[in-house]
Enzyme design. Structure first.
Site, mmCIF file in Angstrom:
data_model
loop_
_atom_site.group_PDB
_atom_site.id
_atom_site.type_symbol
_atom_site.label_atom_id
_atom_site.label_comp_id
_atom_site.label_asym_id
_atom_site.label_seq_id
_atom_site.Cartn_x
_atom_site.Cartn_y
_atom_site.Cartn_z
ATOM 1 N N ASP A 51 0.819 -1.215 0.000
ATOM 2 C CA ASP A 51 0.000 0.000 0.000
ATOM 3 C C ASP A 51 0.849 1.259 0.000
ATOM 4 O OD1 ASP A 51 -2.166 -1.606 0.094
ATOM 5 O OD2 ASP A 51 -3.050 -0.708 1.892
ATOM 6 N N ASP A 52 0.288 2.295 -0.611
ATOM 7 C CA ASP A 52 0.867 3.652 -0.671
ATOM 8 C C ASP A 52 1.981 3.759 -1.729
ATOM 9 O OD1 ASP A 52 -0.860 3.882 1.485
ATOM 10 O OD2 ASP A 52 0.742 3.760 2.965
ATOM 11 N N HIS A 102 -5.711 3.290 -4.565
ATOM 12 C CA HIS A 102 -5.722 3.442 -3.105
ATOM 13 C C HIS A 102 -6.176 4.865 -2.747
ATOM 14 C CE1 HIS A 102 -4.775 2.255 0.931
ATOM 15 N NE2 HIS A 102 -3.648 2.920 1.052
ATOM 16 N N HIS A 106 -5.479 9.741 -0.008
ATOM 17 C CA HIS A 106 -5.330 8.895 1.163
ATOM 18 C C HIS A 106 -6.113 9.408 2.374
ATOM 19 C CE1 HIS A 106 -3.446 6.028 3.984
ATOM 20 N NE2 HIS A 106 -3.171 5.341 2.892
ATOM 21 N N HIS A 198 3.569 -2.505 3.926
ATOM 22 C CA HIS A 198 3.883 -1.133 3.510
ATOM 23 C C HIS A 198 5.392 -1.069 3.276
ATOM 24 C CE1 HIS A 198 0.043 -0.681 5.572
ATOM 25 N NE2 HIS A 198 -0.139 0.437 4.879
HETATM 26 ZN ZN LIG Z 1 -2.536 3.385 2.798
#
Ligand SMILES: [Zn+2]
Length: 239
Positions: A51-52, A102, A106, A198
């Site tokens: 993620d991210d 995503h 955010h 992550h």
């Molecule tokens: Zn995230």
């Protein structure tokens, strides 16, 4: 008497709000629409999801590790970071990995207006397409939060929400070391699992280090790595 009523009302509202809060982040439940936290299958297949990002600092490190082991993964990126680092997003796509949405900024997708939800998702899809990715784009909500408008929008847009069933970094004692992260994954993994990590920020050095270990141990146990879309197709073919 009045005071009693007030207390009862405040209590009821508190219970309702905390219930909604819990509901908004449940890993395997969403009010409407399609949600996948793990697929049902008997083969040893898993999906690694990140993620991210993408970030300039860490994208290539992660891509190098994946390439070294011929593993395909799924990157849930934010639209704002893809716009900031388009070359990194393109490299993820051209290496054959899956890109997922995503959100753009955010933000927690709770009690957002329909126009905001639409904007967050469409701008991110557009950025992902601009990076040269042509596969299916699934959605993963920031903080796993999805309440009220978001699920309706996703259903209408024909998008699947992808959650996870393994999240080693959620536990402070696990997140601190690559070994503990990989131990946690090996204890929890099942056929069809979706692993969340992550790896895009400086603070996640241990998560990045765990990758090598996790891939090695999962392969040794006979697990094959799939992108999220491949994992879903694999399960559909089996059931
Ligand atoms: Zn995230």
């Amino acid at each position: 008497m009045r005071k009693k009523h007030l207390i009862a009302a405040v209590t009821a509202i508190t219970v309702l709000l905390s219930g909604l809060w819990q509901l908004s982040k449940m890993r395997d439940f969403q009010l409407v629409g399609n949600l996948v936290a793990r697929v049902a299958c008997s083969d040893k297949v898993v999906a690694l999801t990140f993620d991210d990002g993408p970030t300039r600092e860490y994208t290539d490190t992660v891509l190098t590790t994946l390439a070294k082991h011929a593993v395909k993964a799924t990157f849930f990126v934010t639209g704002s970071e893809v716009e900031k680092n388009p070359a990194e997003a393109s490299r993820i796509a051209s290496a054959g990995h899956e890109l997922g949405n995503h959100s753009y900024s955010h933000a927690r997708m709770v009690f957002k207006l329909p126009a905001t939800v639409k904007d967050e998702i469409e701008k991110t899809d557009a950025a992902i397409r601009n990076a040269g990715y042509s596969g299916q784009i699934h959605f993963r909500p920031p903080y796993g939060k999805k309440l009220l408008i978001l699920p309706w929008y996703l259903q209408k847009a024909g998008k699947t929400t992808i959650m996870w069933d393994i999240e080693p970094e959620t536990f402070a004692e696990t997140a601190v070391s690559a070994e503990a992260i990989s131990d946690h994954i090996m204890q929890q993994v099942r056929p069809g699992s979706i692993i969340l990590l992550h790896v895009m920020y400086a603070s996640r050095e241990e998560s990045r280090k765990s990758l090598e270990l996790v891939i090695h141990r999962l392969k040794k146990e006979g697990f094959a790595f799939k992108t999220v879309s491949e994992l879903i197709k694999h399960a559909e073919a089996q059931n």
